[in-house]
Design a protein around this motif. Structure first.
Motif, mmCIF file in Angstrom:
data_model
loop_
_atom_site.group_PDB
_atom_site.id
_atom_site.type_symbol
_atom_site.label_atom_id
_atom_site.label_comp_id
_atom_site.label_asym_id
_atom_site.label_seq_id
_atom_site.Cartn_x
_atom_site.Cartn_y
_atom_site.Cartn_z
ATOM 1 N N ALA A 111 111.814 -12.050 37.965
ATOM 2 C CA ALA A 111 111.825 -12.136 39.430
ATOM 3 C C ALA A 111 113.220 -11.833 39.960
ATOM 4 C CB ALA A 111 111.367 -13.522 39.885
ATOM 5 N N GLY A 112 114.252 -12.390 39.291
ATOM 6 C CA GLY A 112 115.629 -12.101 39.677
ATOM 7 C C GLY A 112 115.974 -10.631 39.529
ATOM 8 N N GLY A 113 115.465 -10.003 38.445
ATOM 9 C CA GLY A 113 115.698 -8.573 38.247
ATOM 10 C C GLY A 113 115.083 -7.737 39.352
ATOM 11 N N ALA A 114 113.869 -8.100 39.784
ATOM 12 C CA ALA A 114 113.219 -7.378 40.882
ATOM 13 C C ALA A 114 114.006 -7.539 42.177
ATOM 14 C CB ALA A 114 111.788 -7.870 41.054
ATOM 15 N N LEU A 115 114.535 -8.733 42.426
ATOM 16 C CA LEU A 115 115.319 -8.959 43.642
ATOM 17 C C LEU A 115 116.644 -8.187 43.608
ATOM 18 C CD1 LEU A 115 114.713 -12.782 44.244
ATOM 19 C CD2 LEU A 115 113.680 -10.838 45.455
ATOM 20 N N LEU A 116 117.222 -8.022 42.411
ATOM 21 C CA LEU A 116 118.436 -7.203 42.304
ATOM 22 C C LEU A 116 118.178 -5.758 42.711
ATOM 23 C CD1 LEU A 116 120.228 -8.357 39.001
ATOM 24 C CD2 LEU A 116 121.007 -8.651 41.362
ATOM 25 N N LEU A 117 116.946 -5.287 42.510
ATOM 26 C CA LEU A 117 116.605 -3.914 42.887
ATOM 27 C C LEU A 117 116.549 -3.719 44.395
ATOM 28 C CD1 LEU A 117 113.886 -3.095 40.194
ATOM 29 C CD2 LEU A 117 116.237 -2.270 40.295
ATOM 30 N N LEU A 118 116.632 -4.805 45.155
ATOM 31 C CA LEU A 118 116.725 -4.683 46.609
ATOM 32 C C LEU A 118 118.066 -4.076 47.032
ATOM 33 C CD1 LEU A 118 115.174 -8.090 47.755
ATOM 34 C CD2 LEU A 118 114.096 -5.836 47.783
ATOM 35 N N SER A 119 119.007 -3.981 46.092
ATOM 36 C CA SER A 119 120.296 -3.357 46.404
ATOM 37 C C SER A 119 120.194 -1.839 46.519
ATOM 38 C CB SER A 119 121.332 -3.716 45.327
ATOM 39 O OG SER A 119 120.956 -3.171 44.069
ATOM 40 N N MET A 148 117.295 -3.783 35.960
ATOM 41 C CA MET A 148 116.464 -3.415 34.810
ATOM 42 C C MET A 148 116.867 -4.192 33.564
ATOM 43 S SD MET A 148 114.255 -1.179 35.894
ATOM 44 C CE MET A 148 113.681 -0.001 34.680
ATOM 45 N N LEU A 149 118.162 -4.403 33.371
ATOM 46 C CA LEU A 149 118.616 -5.175 32.211
ATOM 47 C C LEU A 149 118.155 -6.628 32.305
ATOM 48 C CD1 LEU A 149 122.237 -3.778 31.719
ATOM 49 C CD2 LEU A 149 120.280 -3.465 30.180
ATOM 50 N N LEU A 150 118.295 -7.238 33.494
ATOM 51 C CA LEU A 150 117.833 -8.610 33.666
ATOM 52 C C LEU A 150 116.321 -8.692 33.485
ATOM 53 C CD1 LEU A 150 118.671 -11.489 34.309
ATOM 54 C CD2 LEU A 150 118.394 -10.983 36.746
ATOM 55 N N PHE A 151 115.623 -7.676 33.958
ATOM 56 C CA PHE A 151 114.178 -7.582 33.763
ATOM 57 C C PHE A 151 113.849 -7.545 32.270
ATOM 58 C CE2 PHE A 151 109.904 -6.146 34.731
ATOM 59 C CZ PHE A 151 109.690 -6.637 36.018
ATOM 60 N N LEU A 158 109.788 -3.607 49.775
ATOM 61 C CA LEU A 158 108.651 -4.520 49.910
ATOM 62 C C LEU A 158 107.935 -4.697 48.575
ATOM 63 C CD1 LEU A 158 106.977 -6.255 51.797
ATOM 64 C CD2 LEU A 158 105.647 -4.221 52.412
ATOM 65 N N ALA A 159 107.800 -3.602 47.819
ATOM 66 C CA ALA A 159 107.153 -3.681 46.505
ATOM 67 C C ALA A 159 107.953 -4.562 45.560
ATOM 68 C CB ALA A 159 106.986 -2.288 45.914
ATOM 69 N N MET A 160 109.286 -4.518 45.634
ATOM 70 C CA MET A 160 110.110 -5.360 44.777
ATOM 71 C C MET A 160 109.973 -6.839 45.153
ATOM 72 S SD MET A 160 111.326 -3.441 42.502
ATOM 73 C CE MET A 160 109.793 -2.512 42.661
ATOM 74 N N ILE A 161 109.817 -7.126 46.452
ATOM 75 C CA ILE A 161 109.598 -8.511 46.877
ATOM 76 C C ILE A 161 108.270 -9.024 46.348
ATOM 77 C CG2 ILE A 161 109.195 -9.983 48.892
ATOM 78 C CD1 ILE A 161 111.215 -8.215 50.401
ATOM 79 N N VAL A 162 107.231 -8.184 46.407
ATOM 80 C CA VAL A 162 105.932 -8.578 45.869
ATOM 81 C C VAL A 162 106.022 -8.777 44.356
ATOM 82 C CG1 VAL A 162 103.543 -7.835 45.521
ATOM 83 C CG2 VAL A 162 104.653 -7.457 47.729
ATOM 84 N N THR A 163 106.744 -7.889 43.666
ATOM 85 C CA THR A 163 106.939 -8.032 42.217
ATOM 86 C C THR A 163 107.625 -9.356 41.891
ATOM 87 O OG1 THR A 163 107.109 -5.633 41.884
ATOM 88 C CG2 THR A 163 108.050 -7.042 40.178
ATOM 89 N N ALA A 164 108.684 -9.674 42.624
ATOM 90 C CA ALA A 164 109.401 -10.935 42.397
ATOM 91 C C ALA A 164 108.486 -12.134 42.645
ATOM 92 C CB ALA A 164 110.632 -11.009 43.299
ATOM 93 N N SER A 165 107.628 -12.045 43.660
ATOM 94 C CA SER A 165 106.705 -13.139 43.966
ATOM 95 C C SER A 165 105.697 -13.332 42.836
ATOM 96 C CB SER A 165 105.967 -12.847 45.277
ATOM 97 O OG SER A 165 106.878 -12.704 46.353
ATOM 98 N N LEU A 166 105.193 -12.228 42.280
ATOM 99 C CA LEU A 166 104.245 -12.317 41.166
ATOM 100 C C LEU A 166 104.918 -12.951 39.943
ATOM 101 C CD1 LEU A 166 102.506 -8.833 41.509
ATOM 102 C CD2 LEU A 166 101.397 -11.061 41.783
ATOM 103 N N MET A 167 106.148 -12.553 39.661
ATOM 104 C CA MET A 167 106.869 -13.115 38.522
ATOM 105 C C MET A 167 107.154 -14.603 38.734
ATOM 106 S SD MET A 167 107.016 -10.826 36.308
ATOM 107 C CE MET A 167 106.984 -9.057 36.044
#
Length: 462
Positions: free
Chosen positions: A340-348, A363-366, A427-436
């Motif tokens: 989830a943290g990795g997906a949120l980092l992709l918001l950058s 991607m590394l944190l993921f 938005l897709a990354m936020i949804v990904t983080a929520s699923l994780m």
């Protein structure tokens, strides 16, 4: 039946067949995503076509993977492997020559049926031919070899797309099929007398998933008020409810509901549902965005997805050992949280794109989170049932992961409103983080560590 050894000629043949048969299915799961933008440019259809290319395969794969075990018992593992290889190979070759999206989608569904027969039947072949420590060693070799397909798939797909054509992504899958079919001729076959196949259950699950996915994928085009969308969604849910009812009364259910009485089994599969939905959403969105919006070539987009796989290959066996000592709960809670943290980092990711600062850290944190999750998750699910039911437990967990990916890909158009621009990516990354995060919570509150064996008092008193 005499147990085989992986060091004997017969054991090597069995193991080689199992690896090659599974390799083509694992390769397809990772190689096609990279080719989707090129397919859309060549054949047209936009995002909906790209979704259907993935989901037509996953619909039949997810539904028939549960039936594969029953088919192997009824007709023989070697025969079902042969049929799966022929279906997969013929569909792959035909896919290289498709003239339009309709044929592409139809043949992907056929390819999914073939793929569904390969992985469970391959594992069943290993389980039947090896015993004890040799079985564990054979499965370890099989896992390592098939992981290579996950590693080389995106890169190989990118190179084929950039240097030749997206059509070669499908044609290349035929190469392992031919030697595998030749090796199968050296194996004897067995079947279980009186084995039964739940045909109504297979039809209900396939049609239910197909109709529901149609409604989700086509929603951006028709709108929520269209009968095709709300009616299709309702019909799909009713068919899936009928599938669950059928499994309660079927004499030989493809999904034994009694398995879900085990706490770690239902909690592990619930975690699987959230985590693999997030994985599929993240993998497809990142691959498409890097090519269609960030301007990377297919080869570079394939390379961009390698870090998580490399981390997993380097450390997954060690994580499995640690989880075996302390239990899976901590790892299954922490792993999805890190993803989830990795997906949120992709918001950058911004308009001024830079892979090293905007994509690589996330991607590394993921990859770290994925590594902490996969082996303990598999151990928790399979360890929650008796050994004689591990085969069906593995098939159910595999099917849950495929269906999770299927639904995640289907809902992409709804999430990003049909347009993969920067706002849609975020938005897709936020949804990904929520699923994780949901997967992490499911593991934290659902998974229980197995009881540790009591110390040997007699040994300590001597």
């Amino acid at each position: 039946m005499t147990a085989a050894s992986s060091s004997t000629t017969s054991g090597r043949v069995v193991l080689t067949v199992a690896i090659l048969a599974s390799f083509v299915s694992f390769l397809d799961a990772t190689i096609v995503n990279v080719a989707l933008p090129a397919i859309a440019r060549d054949l047209g259809g936009g995002l909906a076509t790209q979704q259907w290319v993935v989901d037509a395969y996953l619909v039949t794969l997810g539904a028939f993977i549960l039936v594969a075990g029953s088919l192997s018992d009824a007709f023989g593992r070697v025969r079902i492997l042969r049929i799966g290889l022929l279906l997969f190979g013929a569909a792959s070759l035909a896919l290289a020559f498709v003239p339009n999206p309709a044929w592409l989608i139809a043949l992907r569904a056929v390819q999914g049926v073939g793929g569904a027969l390969l992985v469970p039947s391959s594992l069943a072949l290993i389980t039947a031919r090896f015993q004890g420590a040799e079985r564990a060693r054979a499965i370890g070799i099989w896992t390592g070899a098939t992981t290579v397909a996950t590693l080389i798939g995106p890169l190989a797909g990118g190179i084929l797309v950039d240097l030749l054509s997206w059509r070669w992504v499908f044609a290349i899958a035929v190469l392992p099929v031919i030697p595998t079919l030749m090796l199968l001729r050296r194996l004897s076959d067995e079947h279980v007398p009186g084995a039964r196949i739940d045909v109504p259950g297979a039809l209900l699950s396939t049609s239910g998933l197909g109709v529901l996915v149609f409604a989700l994928i086509e929603q951006p085009r028709f709108g929520w008020d269209s009968p095709w969308v709300w009616g299709g969604g309702l019909l799909g849910l009713l068919l899936l409810a009928g599938f669950v009812w059928r499994q309660r009364v079927a004499p030989a259910p493809v999904l034994p509901l009694g398995l879900f009485r085990a706490r770690n089994f239902w909690a592990g599969n619930l975690t699987t549902l959230f985590v693999y939905a997030g994985l599929s959403l993240n993998g497809l969105i990142v691959t498409l965005y890097l090519q269609q919006s960030a301007g990377l070539s297919a080869t570079l987009a394939g390379l961009a997805g390698l870090p998580p796989t490399l981390v997993m290959i380097a450390f997954s066996s060690r994580v499995g050992t640690w989880a075996g000592r302390v239990g899976p709960r901590l790892f299954m809670t922490l792993g999805p949280a890190l993803m989830a943290g990795g997906a949120l980092l992709l918001l950058s990711v911004g308009e001024d794109f830079d892979y090293l600062t905007q994509i690589l850290p996330g991607m590394l944190l993921f990859g770290v989170g994925l590594t902490l999750t996969v082996a303990p998750l598999t151990s928790a699910v399979l360890g929650s049932v008796t050994t004689d039911r591990s085969g069906i437990a593995s098939a159910v967990n595999n099917a849950v992961s495929r269906v999770a990916g299927l639904l995640a890909v289907a809902v992409i158009g709804v999430v990003i409103a049909g347009s993969l621009d920067l706002a849609g990516f975020h938005l897709a990354m936020i949804v990904t983080a929520s699923l994780m995060a949901a997967g992490s919570i499911a593991a934290a509150f659902g998974i229980r560590n197995p009881a540790q064996p009591a110390p040997d008092q007699s040994a300590s008193s001597t």
